[in-house]
Design an enzyme around this catalytic site. Structure first.
Site, mmCIF file in Angstrom:
data_model
loop_
_atom_site.group_PDB
_atom_site.id
_atom_site.type_symbol
_atom_site.label_atom_id
_atom_site.label_comp_id
_atom_site.label_asym_id
_atom_site.label_seq_id
_atom_site.Cartn_x
_atom_site.Cartn_y
_atom_site.Cartn_z
ATOM 1 N N TYR A 74 27.123 45.132 16.218
ATOM 2 C CA TYR A 74 27.746 43.801 16.343
ATOM 3 C C TYR A 74 27.147 42.994 17.502
ATOM 4 O O TYR A 74 27.101 41.762 17.425
ATOM 5 C CB TYR A 74 29.277 43.924 16.462
ATOM 6 C CG TYR A 74 29.875 44.293 15.127
ATOM 7 C CD1 TYR A 74 29.959 43.356 14.091
ATOM 8 C CD2 TYR A 74 30.281 45.594 14.868
ATOM 9 C CE1 TYR A 74 30.450 43.703 12.846
ATOM 10 C CE2 TYR A 74 30.786 45.956 13.613
ATOM 11 C CZ TYR A 74 30.865 44.996 12.609
ATOM 12 O OH TYR A 74 31.342 45.335 11.368
ATOM 13 N N GLN A 112 34.666 34.515 4.259
ATOM 14 C CA GLN A 112 34.500 35.952 4.541
ATOM 15 C C GLN A 112 33.507 36.137 5.683
ATOM 16 O O GLN A 112 33.303 37.243 6.153
ATOM 17 C CB GLN A 112 33.959 36.656 3.298
ATOM 18 C CG GLN A 112 34.873 36.569 2.102
ATOM 19 C CD GLN A 112 34.163 37.027 0.831
ATOM 20 O OE1 GLN A 112 34.171 38.197 0.484
ATOM 21 N NE2 GLN A 112 33.539 36.091 0.142
ATOM 22 N N ASN A 113 32.866 35.039 6.077
ATOM 23 C CA ASN A 113 31.807 35.136 7.082
ATOM 24 C C ASN A 113 32.384 35.261 8.484
ATOM 25 O O ASN A 113 33.382 34.627 8.827
ATOM 26 C CB ASN A 113 30.888 33.912 7.004
ATOM 27 C CG ASN A 113 30.192 33.830 5.660
ATOM 28 O OD1 ASN A 113 30.173 34.799 4.913
ATOM 29 N ND2 ASN A 113 29.630 32.677 5.347
ATOM 30 N N HIS A 130 37.809 37.765 7.437
ATOM 31 C CA HIS A 130 37.191 39.025 7.879
ATOM 32 C C HIS A 130 36.907 39.043 9.383
ATOM 33 O O HIS A 130 36.131 39.871 9.852
ATOM 34 C CB HIS A 130 35.891 39.287 7.101
ATOM 35 C CG HIS A 130 36.119 39.641 5.656
ATOM 36 N ND1 HIS A 130 35.107 39.738 4.725
ATOM 37 C CD2 HIS A 130 37.261 39.935 4.982
ATOM 38 C CE1 HIS A 130 35.618 40.066 3.531
ATOM 39 N NE2 HIS A 130 36.924 40.176 3.666
ATOM 40 N N SER A 199 29.074 37.447 -3.529
ATOM 41 C CA SER A 199 28.726 38.296 -4.672
ATOM 42 C C SER A 199 29.941 38.649 -5.509
ATOM 43 O O SER A 199 29.800 39.155 -6.619
ATOM 44 C CB SER A 199 28.040 39.580 -4.179
ATOM 45 O OG SER A 199 28.892 40.280 -3.296
ATOM 46 N N LEU A 224 23.536 31.466 -5.643
ATOM 47 C CA LEU A 224 22.116 31.539 -5.994
ATOM 48 C C LEU A 224 21.957 32.029 -7.429
ATOM 49 O O LEU A 224 21.070 31.581 -8.154
ATOM 50 C CB LEU A 224 21.406 32.492 -5.018
ATOM 51 C CG LEU A 224 19.896 32.412 -4.944
ATOM 52 C CD1 LEU A 224 19.428 31.008 -4.622
ATOM 53 C CD2 LEU A 224 19.373 33.394 -3.901
ATOM 54 N N GLU A 225 22.835 32.936 -7.819
ATOM 55 C CA GLU A 225 22.776 33.526 -9.166
ATOM 56 C C GLU A 225 24.198 33.877 -9.572
ATOM 57 O O GLU A 225 25.091 33.880 -8.719
ATOM 58 C CB GLU A 225 21.910 34.785 -9.131
ATOM 59 C CG GLU A 225 22.458 35.791 -8.138
ATOM 60 C CD GLU A 225 21.484 36.906 -7.777
ATOM 61 O OE1 GLU A 225 20.307 36.802 -8.133
ATOM 62 O OE2 GLU A 225 21.950 37.856 -7.137
HETATM 63 N N1 APR Z 1 22.614 30.132 -1.571
HETATM 64 C C1 APR Z 1 23.682 30.517 -2.300
HETATM 65 N N2 APR Z 1 23.969 31.823 -2.541
HETATM 66 C C2 APR Z 1 23.135 32.742 -2.029
HETATM 67 C C3 APR Z 1 22.003 32.410 -1.257
HETATM 68 C C4 APR Z 1 21.738 31.025 -1.049
HETATM 69 N N3 APR Z 1 20.697 30.601 -0.332
HETATM 70 N N4 APR Z 1 21.383 33.558 -0.913
HETATM 71 C C5 APR Z 1 22.095 34.565 -1.434
HETATM 72 N N5 APR Z 1 23.158 34.086 -2.110
HETATM 73 C C6 APR Z 1 24.197 34.810 -2.831
HETATM 74 C C7 APR Z 1 23.738 36.120 -3.412
HETATM 75 O O1 APR Z 1 23.195 35.911 -4.711
HETATM 76 C C8 APR Z 1 25.034 36.925 -3.448
HETATM 77 O O2 APR Z 1 25.732 36.701 -4.661
HETATM 78 O O3 APR Z 1 25.201 35.149 -1.896
HETATM 79 C C9 APR Z 1 25.851 36.329 -2.285
HETATM 80 C C10 APR Z 1 25.960 37.242 -1.077
HETATM 81 O O4 APR Z 1 26.660 38.382 -1.435
HETATM 82 P P1 APR Z 1 26.979 39.533 -0.368
HETATM 83 O O5 APR Z 1 25.754 39.907 0.372
HETATM 84 O O6 APR Z 1 27.687 40.617 -1.085
HETATM 85 O O7 APR Z 1 27.940 38.796 0.671
HETATM 86 P P2 APR Z 1 29.497 38.506 0.547
HETATM 87 O O8 APR Z 1 29.881 38.264 -0.856
HETATM 88 O O9 APR Z 1 29.830 37.478 1.547
HETATM 89 O O10 APR Z 1 30.107 39.889 1.015
HETATM 90 C C11 APR Z 1 31.502 40.019 1.118
HETATM 91 O O11 APR Z 1 31.227 42.177 2.058
HETATM 92 O O12 APR Z 1 30.313 43.766 3.473
HETATM 93 C C12 APR Z 1 31.288 42.831 3.317
HETATM 94 O O13 APR Z 1 32.506 41.991 5.097
HETATM 95 C C13 APR Z 1 31.316 41.774 4.384
HETATM 96 O O14 APR Z 1 32.278 39.563 4.223
HETATM 97 C C14 APR Z 1 31.380 40.475 3.617
HETATM 98 C C15 APR Z 1 31.856 40.915 2.250
#
Ligand code: APR
Length: 258
Positions: A74, A112-113, A130, A199, A224-225
């Site tokens: 961290y 969640q960020n 979070h 995601s 993104l997808e």
């Molecule tokens: N613009 C939009 N979306 C994007 C971009 C972008 N430039 N780059 C990546 N992504 C999308 C990816 O396709 C993916 O679906 O963002 C998503 C990120 O997913 P994760 O990495 O799983 O992040 P998140 O969903 O925030 O995770 C949730 O998991 O580990 C824990 O506590 C952590 O808060 C986090 C939680």
């Protein structure tokens, strides 16, 4: 730009999506909104969980076993915030928050960020479900405070003077996310639910779209997808958040001013 409309509720959505700024929108953001600022996501290739074992650095058990490793993880992420800036997506949401408040509506921003890019992008109210990298909590006296420096087992709590009792104010796997009652209430009162850059694989946040949908609230995803629960959304815009979020906000603002 790739736009899709899905679901059986399509006619309802077309009516309710023409909302004015006096309505209530709940926005959920995830790591994808900060990706265009250079903050690593978790599950994309080369993401944080490809480099670290979450059980070691993001669980109470991992912290009990090796607090120094958790602090180092961290500390790196906290100091990394000095290297990044908010992008156009963070700024667009801040602009929308002001426009909706001025019009008698509300934008509830749930993230969640654990970064502070929404705040630095201008958002006044951010619900960090979070936790926050720039906050610490004392396991002895419970005080939560803003924190910029590194943490170690030698760090003294400024409130109770205990040594090594400050931990990141972060919700680890196995812990209860923050503000759950408030978020449920905001979703229940929403006219639209919008998910950005997540995601959809971590609950309870991944379940918000289902809650909103069960209440008949139109749901839209910007990512993104397609996310893991993309099939639950009525509309979606796919592409980088720094492009798609400002486009969505501008469309919303211009459709209202016409
Ligand atoms: N613009 C939009 N979306 C994007 C971009 C972008 N430039 N780059 C990546 N992504 C999308 C990816 O396709 C993916 O679906 O963002 C998503 C990120 O997913 P994760 O990495 O799983 O992040 P998140 O969903 O925030 O995770 C949730 O998991 O580990 C824990 O506590 C952590 O808060 C986090 C939680």
């Amino acid at each position: 730009m790739n736009v899709t409309m899905r679901g059986l509720l399509r006619p309802v959505i077309l009516i309710r999506c023409h909302m004015d700024l006096s309505s209530n929108i709940v926005v959920l953001t995830g790591a994808g909104i900060s990706a265009d600022s250079g903050v690593a996501t978790f599950r994309d290739s080369g993401g944080i969980w490809a480099k670290y074992d979450y059980r070691e650095v993001a669980t109470p058990e991992g912290y009990a076993a090796n607090p120094t490793l958790v602090h180092e993880f961290y500390n790196l992420r906290r100091s990394g915030l000095n290297e990044v800036e908010p992008n156009a997506a963070h700024q667009a949401l801040a602009k929308l928050e002001i426009a909706m408040a001025d019009a008698g509506g509300s934008l509830t921003l749930v993230t969640q960020n654990v970064d502070d890019l929404h705040e630095r992008g201008g958002s006044k109210s951010v619900w960090h479900m979070h936790g926050e990298l720039r906050k610490v909590r004392c396991t002895a006296c419970g005080q939560i405070r803003h924190w910029q420096q590194d943490l170690s087992l030698k760090t003294e709590c400024p409130a109770c003077h205990a040594l090594g009792t400050l931990r990141p104010h972060i919700v680890w796997f196995g812990e209860m996310p923050m503000l759950m009652d408030e978020i449920a209430e905001a979703i229940a009162n929403a006219d639209q639910f919008v998910s950005i850059g997540t995601s959809g694989s971590v609950y309870p946040a991944a379940g918000f779209v289902g809650e909103a949908r069960s209440l008949g609230i139109p749901c839209m995803e910007i990512n993104l997808e397609p996310s893991e629960n993309a099939y639950l959304f009525d509309a979606a815009f796919y592409g980088p958040a720094a492009e798609q979020v400002p486009l969505w906000v501008e469309r919303l603002l211009s459709s209202v001013s016409r």
